[in-house]
Every structure is written in C-alpha cells, then in structure tokens.
Design a protein around this motif. Structure first.
Motif, PDB file in Angstrom:
ATOM      1  N   TRP A  37     -30.594  58.415  62.932  1.00 19.02           N
ATOM      2  CA  TRP A  37     -29.312  58.965  63.357  1.00 19.02           C
ATOM      3  C   TRP A  37     -28.453  59.164  62.109  1.00 19.02           C
ATOM      4  O   TRP A  37     -28.376  58.262  61.265  1.00 19.02           O
ATOM      5  CB  TRP A  37     -28.589  57.991  64.293  1.00 19.02           C
ATOM      6  CG  TRP A  37     -29.233  57.832  65.633  1.00 19.02           C
ATOM      7  CD1 TRP A  37     -29.958  56.767  66.065  1.00 19.02           C
ATOM      8  CD2 TRP A  37     -29.199  58.762  66.718  1.00 19.02           C
ATOM      9  NE1 TRP A  37     -30.378  56.976  67.356  1.00 19.02           N
ATOM     10  CE2 TRP A  37     -29.926  58.196  67.781  1.00 19.02           C
ATOM     11  CE3 TRP A  37     -28.639  60.032  66.895  1.00 19.02           C
ATOM     12  CZ2 TRP A  37     -30.113  58.846  68.994  1.00 19.02           C
ATOM     13  CZ3 TRP A  37     -28.809  60.686  68.110  1.00 19.02           C
ATOM     14  CH2 TRP A  37     -29.536  60.093  69.148  1.00 19.02           C
ATOM     15  N   PRO A  41     -24.308  58.400  67.797  1.00 20.67           N
ATOM     16  CA  PRO A  41     -24.656  59.291  68.920  1.00 20.67           C
ATOM     17  C   PRO A  41     -23.546  59.417  69.954  1.00 20.67           C
ATOM     18  O   PRO A  41     -23.305  60.512  70.476  1.00 20.67           O
ATOM     19  CB  PRO A  41     -25.925  58.668  69.509  1.00 20.67           C
ATOM     20  CG  PRO A  41     -26.163  57.391  68.770  1.00 20.67           C
ATOM     21  CD  PRO A  41     -25.343  57.396  67.536  1.00 20.67           C
ATOM     22  N   GLU A  42     -22.836  58.313  70.219  1.00 21.99           N
ATOM     23  CA  GLU A  42     -21.779  58.366  71.240  1.00 21.99           C
ATOM     24  C   GLU A  42     -20.603  59.246  70.816  1.00 21.99           C
ATOM     25  O   GLU A  42     -19.742  59.573  71.636  1.00 21.99           O
ATOM     26  CB  GLU A  42     -21.288  56.949  71.555  1.00 21.99           C
ATOM     27  CG  GLU A  42     -22.346  56.048  72.178  1.00 21.99           C
ATOM     28  CD  GLU A  42     -23.330  55.467  71.139  1.00 21.99           C
ATOM     29  OE1 GLU A  42     -23.047  55.567  69.917  1.00 21.99           O
ATOM     30  OE2 GLU A  42     -24.384  54.955  71.544  1.00 21.99           O
ATOM     31  N   ILE A  44     -21.169  62.167  69.084  1.00 24.08           N
ATOM     32  CA  ILE A  44     -21.659  63.552  68.964  1.00 24.08           C
ATOM     33  C   ILE A  44     -20.988  64.403  70.037  1.00 24.08           C
ATOM     34  O   ILE A  44     -20.820  63.972  71.184  1.00 24.08           O
ATOM     35  CB  ILE A  44     -23.202  63.583  69.088  1.00 24.08           C
ATOM     36  CG1 ILE A  44     -23.821  62.954  67.829  1.00 24.08           C
ATOM     37  CG2 ILE A  44     -23.712  65.008  69.293  1.00 24.08           C
ATOM     38  CD1 ILE A  44     -25.319  62.804  67.880  1.00 24.08           C
ATOM     39  N   TYR A  47     -22.483  64.669  73.462  1.00 15.10           N
ATOM     40  CA  TYR A  47     -22.943  63.428  74.098  1.00 15.10           C
ATOM     41  C   TYR A  47     -22.504  63.377  75.573  1.00 15.10           C
ATOM     42  O   TYR A  47     -21.328  63.566  75.900  1.00 15.10           O
ATOM     43  CB  TYR A  47     -22.366  62.216  73.359  1.00 15.10           C
ATOM     44  CG  TYR A  47     -22.789  60.891  73.938  1.00 15.10           C
ATOM     45  CD1 TYR A  47     -24.038  60.362  73.659  1.00 15.10           C
ATOM     46  CD2 TYR A  47     -21.939  60.176  74.782  1.00 15.10           C
ATOM     47  CE1 TYR A  47     -24.433  59.138  74.190  1.00 15.10           C
ATOM     48  CE2 TYR A  47     -22.324  58.960  75.321  1.00 15.10           C
ATOM     49  CZ  TYR A  47     -23.576  58.452  75.017  1.00 15.10           C
ATOM     50  OH  TYR A  47     -23.968  57.253  75.555  1.00 15.10           O
ATOM     51  N   GLY A  48     -23.475  63.134  76.432  1.00 14.03           N
ATOM     52  CA  GLY A  48     -23.158  62.986  77.853  1.00 14.03           C
ATOM     53  C   GLY A  48     -23.110  64.287  78.626  1.00 14.03           C
ATOM     54  O   GLY A  48     -22.986  64.276  79.846  1.00 14.03           O
ATOM     55  N   TRP A  52     -27.033  67.677  76.458  1.00 15.63           N
ATOM     56  CA  TRP A  52     -27.476  66.420  75.831  1.00 15.63           C
ATOM     57  C   TRP A  52     -28.576  65.773  76.659  1.00 15.63           C
ATOM     58  O   TRP A  52     -29.591  65.294  76.130  1.00 15.63           O
ATOM     59  CB  TRP A  52     -26.282  65.479  75.682  1.00 15.63           C
ATOM     60  CG  TRP A  52     -26.594  64.128  75.103  1.00 15.63           C
ATOM     61  CD1 TRP A  52     -26.824  62.970  75.797  1.00 15.63           C
ATOM     62  CD2 TRP A  52     -26.716  63.794  73.717  1.00 15.63           C
ATOM     63  NE1 TRP A  52     -27.073  61.932  74.930  1.00 15.63           N
ATOM     64  CE2 TRP A  52     -27.002  62.404  73.643  1.00 15.63           C
ATOM     65  CE3 TRP A  52     -26.594  64.522  72.532  1.00 15.63           C
ATOM     66  CZ2 TRP A  52     -27.177  61.745  72.428  1.00 15.63           C
ATOM     67  CZ3 TRP A  52     -26.761  63.858  71.320  1.00 15.63           C
ATOM     68  CH2 TRP A  52     -27.053  62.492  71.279  1.00 15.63           C
ATOM     69  N   GLU A  53     -28.381  65.740  77.957  1.00 12.29           N
ATOM     70  CA  GLU A  53     -29.355  65.083  78.831  1.00 12.29           C
ATOM     71  C   GLU A  53     -30.712  65.775  78.773  1.00 12.29           C
ATOM     72  O   GLU A  53     -31.747  65.144  78.947  1.00 12.29           O
ATOM     73  CB  GLU A  53     -28.839  65.055  80.280  1.00 12.29           C
ATOM     74  CG  GLU A  53     -27.564  64.252  80.471  1.00 12.29           C
ATOM     75  CD  GLU A  53     -27.675  62.814  79.961  1.00 12.29           C
ATOM     76  OE1 GLU A  53     -28.769  62.229  80.041  1.00 12.29           O
ATOM     77  OE2 GLU A  53     -26.670  62.284  79.443  1.00 12.29           O
ATOM     78  N   ARG A  60     -31.881  65.233  69.575  1.00 14.80           N
ATOM     79  CA  ARG A  60     -30.573  64.575  69.456  1.00 14.80           C
ATOM     80  C   ARG A  60     -30.338  64.081  68.028  1.00 14.80           C
ATOM     81  O   ARG A  60     -29.249  64.205  67.483  1.00 14.80           O
ATOM     82  CB  ARG A  60     -30.488  63.402  70.432  1.00 14.80           C
ATOM     83  CG  ARG A  60     -30.437  63.839  71.891  1.00 14.80           C
ATOM     84  CD  ARG A  60     -30.536  62.630  72.802  1.00 14.80           C
ATOM     85  NE  ARG A  60     -30.442  63.013  74.207  1.00 14.80           N
ATOM     86  CZ  ARG A  60     -30.608  62.178  75.213  1.00 14.80           C
ATOM     87  NH1 ARG A  60     -30.882  60.888  74.975  1.00 14.80           N
ATOM     88  NH2 ARG A  60     -30.499  62.584  76.451  1.00 14.80           N
ATOM     89  N   SER A  64     -27.600  65.193  65.319  1.00  7.04           N
ATOM     90  CA  SER A  64     -26.707  64.217  64.671  1.00  7.04           C
ATOM     91  C   SER A  64     -26.543  64.532  63.185  1.00  7.04           C
ATOM     92  O   SER A  64     -25.477  64.331  62.608  1.00  7.04           O
ATOM     93  CB  SER A  64     -27.207  62.780  64.882  1.00  7.04           C
ATOM     94  OG  SER A  64     -28.203  62.416  63.952  1.00  7.04           O
ATOM     95  N   CYS A 259     -16.441  64.830  77.942  1.00  8.29           N
ATOM     96  CA  CYS A 259     -15.974  65.181  76.587  1.00  8.29           C
ATOM     97  C   CYS A 259     -14.447  65.158  76.547  1.00  8.29           C
ATOM     98  O   CYS A 259     -13.841  64.716  75.565  1.00  8.29           O
ATOM     99  CB  CYS A 259     -16.476  66.567  76.189  1.00  8.29           C
ATOM    100  SG  CYS A 259     -18.262  66.671  76.023  1.00  8.29           S
ATOM    101  N   HIS A 262     -13.324  61.653  76.296  1.00  9.57           N
ATOM    102  CA  HIS A 262     -13.560  61.151  74.934  1.00  9.57           C
ATOM    103  C   HIS A 262     -12.433  61.607  74.002  1.00  9.57           C
ATOM    104  O   HIS A 262     -11.887  60.808  73.226  1.00  9.57           O
ATOM    105  CB  HIS A 262     -14.909  61.675  74.421  1.00  9.57           C
ATOM    106  CG  HIS A 262     -15.088  61.542  72.940  1.00  9.57           C
ATOM    107  ND1 HIS A 262     -15.343  60.345  72.322  1.00  9.57           N
ATOM    108  CD2 HIS A 262     -15.007  62.472  71.938  1.00  9.57           C
ATOM    109  CE1 HIS A 262     -15.427  60.534  71.009  1.00  9.57           C
ATOM    110  NE2 HIS A 262     -15.218  61.807  70.748  1.00  9.57           N
TER     111      HIS A 262
END
Lengths: 284, 87
Positions: A37, A41-42, A44, A47-48, A52-53, A60, A64, A259, A262
């Motif tokens: 990494w 990652p959290e 990025i 993320y989520g 991403w999934e 991933r 990064s 997002c 976040h």
C-alpha cells in the motif's frame, strides 16, 4: 495583540530550532516495495464505493500508488501558489510584524515541494497536472489577503488530517510515512499561524465590508472547500490505475454517501474553527 | 466527434447542471459566463476536465489566454471543433 506577537516569536524560534534539510532527511529507496500500500486504503478517494468493491486487491494497491502521486502533486500545486502569495506579502507595508515568520513559511513550503516532487519524479516520472485557473478581479479592502490566508488554512487543515494518519500507518513504505511526518511537523506551525492570522484579518476587515462583500466571502469559502476536495478525486490517477471511464467514476464518488461522510469528517476541524471565528455562519 | 452545434449543446447542458440556479433560456452563447457568475472560478477545474473529456485532448491551463472561458462562443472557438486550444 501581545499574544499574537508572542505566538509569532515562538513559531519563529521553533522553525529555527527544527530547521530541516529536505535533501538529507529522506532516504529514497531505488524502487518502492512491489504490491505494498502506498496510501492508507481507508483514505483512498474511491474507498467504499461500488468501484472499490469490484476491484481486486492488486488493483486497489495500484490505485493507492497513484493516489499518493496525486496527493503529493496537489500539495505541490497548492505550495506553488502559496509561495507566490507569500513572496508578494513578505515586507508588505502594514505586515511588518508577520514578515519574520513569512520567511520561515516560504522556506518550509519550498522544502515541501522538494520532497513531494522527489517522490513523484522518482517513482511515477511525473507530477499530475494542475487544472485550477485564477481570474483577476476587484477586491474590497483586506479581502484579497484574507481570502489568500483563509484558502491556505482550509487546504492545509485537510492535508494535515491525511499527513497525521499516514505518518503512523505501518502498512505504508517508510519513505511515504517519513514525507507525511515531516510535512505534518511544519504544517502544524503553519496551521497555528494561519488560525491566528485569519481571525485577525477577519476581525479587522469584515466590519468595513459591505453585506454583499461579506456574503460573497462566505459563499466563496464554502465553495472553496468543495473545490479543494475535487482535487482528491483525480480522473488522471484513476486512468493510470486502469479504471474505466474515470470522469464518470469521479462524479459517482463525489456523490457517494460514504465519500461525502468521509469529507465531512476530515473537514470538520477546519469548519469548526471558521464558524467559531465567525468567518462562516452556523450551518455551513 | 462533435460538430460545433453538438459541442455547444453539451457545453450548455454542463453549465445548467453545474449551476443549478440557471435555466437554458437564461443565457445565450455570448453571455459572459464568469462575469455573470454563471460559472465561478472554482468550477473551472471541472470545466477543464469536462472539455478534456469532450475533445479527447489535454488543456494546458498555463497557456490559457485571459478570457478563454468568457462565453459559450469563445469556449467553442477555443476548444471546440477546429478550435485554437487555449483561447
């Protein structure tokens, strides 16, 4: 303003005491560890999200790396305009008291570009392009200086949250942690300076601004927060990571609830300060 | 890709979506977009991304001339089919 003068003295003393050589402070590995990494990652941007999934772990980790290049690139662009603005204000009549600290500020921002640029050029062979454009316009008394330092403060508050988190993230290569750590050390002083100066400028000038100017300043700063965040969602980084239709991915990520939450968490400290200083109104 | 007409339509649609307070009939192709605050300076970053996507070519903002985003017609002349790339 005795407190302000004392804080400036302390900040200048700290800058002299912790004077860094950016060429000696960082040990650059020839190559970055494959498949590591490079960015927490959290943090990025995708993320989520649905994209991403659907990504594999390798994808991933590749993203990064390009998010790190983007984060360092947007810092370089922010620092370029910051250095320009600081250089114009050093020894400005009426700003003699802050000039000694502006010398440190300028010096430290130039050093930051050395290591951010060093990373981008060494490992990515490029700095991502800046797409911001500034338009000349008329300003009310004090408005241009106030907006300059308020923009700097917002930008640095967001960056600092990322720096603090990544400096401690042991999943990241030592060189990335060290760059984040060094940046945070100096930015914490810039933030202390910025919080005091932004309030001082606002208290001095807002009283003489027309209601239209004050409303324009508030609208602009609220929009600036959003514009600052958009640079964290860079389609160029998505394209380099092999993500299809990067502009649509950017738009979906910006609208994604996770997002958005976040961004609100990261921006909370900056907005709390601006509300408490009455720069922004409650509810912004 | 685009004809001049379709370029302008896509651009006008983008402006209406981004502004949210303006209807298509509220501005014409010569309306000063920045001066009338139909587009703000902070939205130009997104406009540049949109133009790059639409034209398939990178925009070098360092080379932009003053007024490059003045109106739909000026943007089209600069970045649209056969444009000068930079205003």
């Amino acid at each position: 303003m005795a407190d302000f003068a004392q804080v400036l003295d302390r900040l200048c003393a700290a800058s002299r005491r912790r004077y860094l050589d950016p060429y000696a402070e960082i040990i650059w590995p020839d190559v970055l560890e494959a498949d590591a990494w490079s960015f927490t990652p959290e943090l990025i941007s995708l993320y989520g999200t649905g994209v991403w999934e659907e990504m594999t772990d390798a994808q991933r980790r590749s993203l990064s790396f390009f998010e790190t290049v983007n984060f360092f690139s947007l810092n370089i662009h922010g620092e370029k305009s910051l250095v320009e603005g600081l250089a114009r204000r050093v020894h400005q009549p009426g700003a003699e008291d802050i000039t000694p600290y502006l010398h440190h500020f300028l010096d430290e921002e130039n050093k930051h570009m050395v290591y951010f640029g060093g990373f981008c050029r060494r490992y990515a062979g490029k700095v991502y392009r800046d797409r911001k454009v500034a338009f000349p316009r008329e300003y009310a008394p004090g408005e241009e200086d106030f907006l300059f330092f308020a923009r700097v403060l917002i930008f640095e508050e967001i960056v600092d949250v990322y720096n603090v988190r990544m400096a401690k993230d042991e999943r990241l290569p030592a060189v990335v942690r060290r760059i984040n750590e060094l940046h945070h050390q100096e930015e914490s002083r810039h933030l202390a300076f910025g919080r005091l100066l932004v309030k001082r400028l606002f208290d001095r000038y807002a009283a003489v601004w027309s209601p239209e100017t004050l409303a324009g300043v508030r609208d602009y700063l609220a929009a600036y927060v959003g514009a600052t965040w958009r640079e964290y969602y860079n389609p160029d980084a998505y394209r380099d990571a092999g993500i299809f239709d990067p502009l649509a991915v950017q738009q979906r990520a910006l609208e994604d609830q996770r997002c958005r939450a976040h961004r609100e968490r990261v921006t909370a400290r900056a907005l709390k300060y601006l509300r408490e200083a009455h720069v922004l109104e409650a509810g912004v | 890709m685009n004809t001049e007409g379709s370029f302008k339509k896509e651009l006008r649609d983008w402006i209406v979506v981004r502004n949210q307070k303006i209807a298509p009939e509220d501005f014409d192709d010569d309306t000063p977009l920045i001066q009338e605050r139909i587009i703000t300076s902070l939205q130009v970053l997104d406009l540049v991304l949109f133009l790059e996507e639409l034209t398939g070519s990178a925009v070098d903002v360092e080379q932009l001339k003053p007024g490059a985003f003045r109106s739909v017609n000026v943007i089209c002349a600069s970045f649209g089919p056969g444009g000068q790339r930079g205003g």
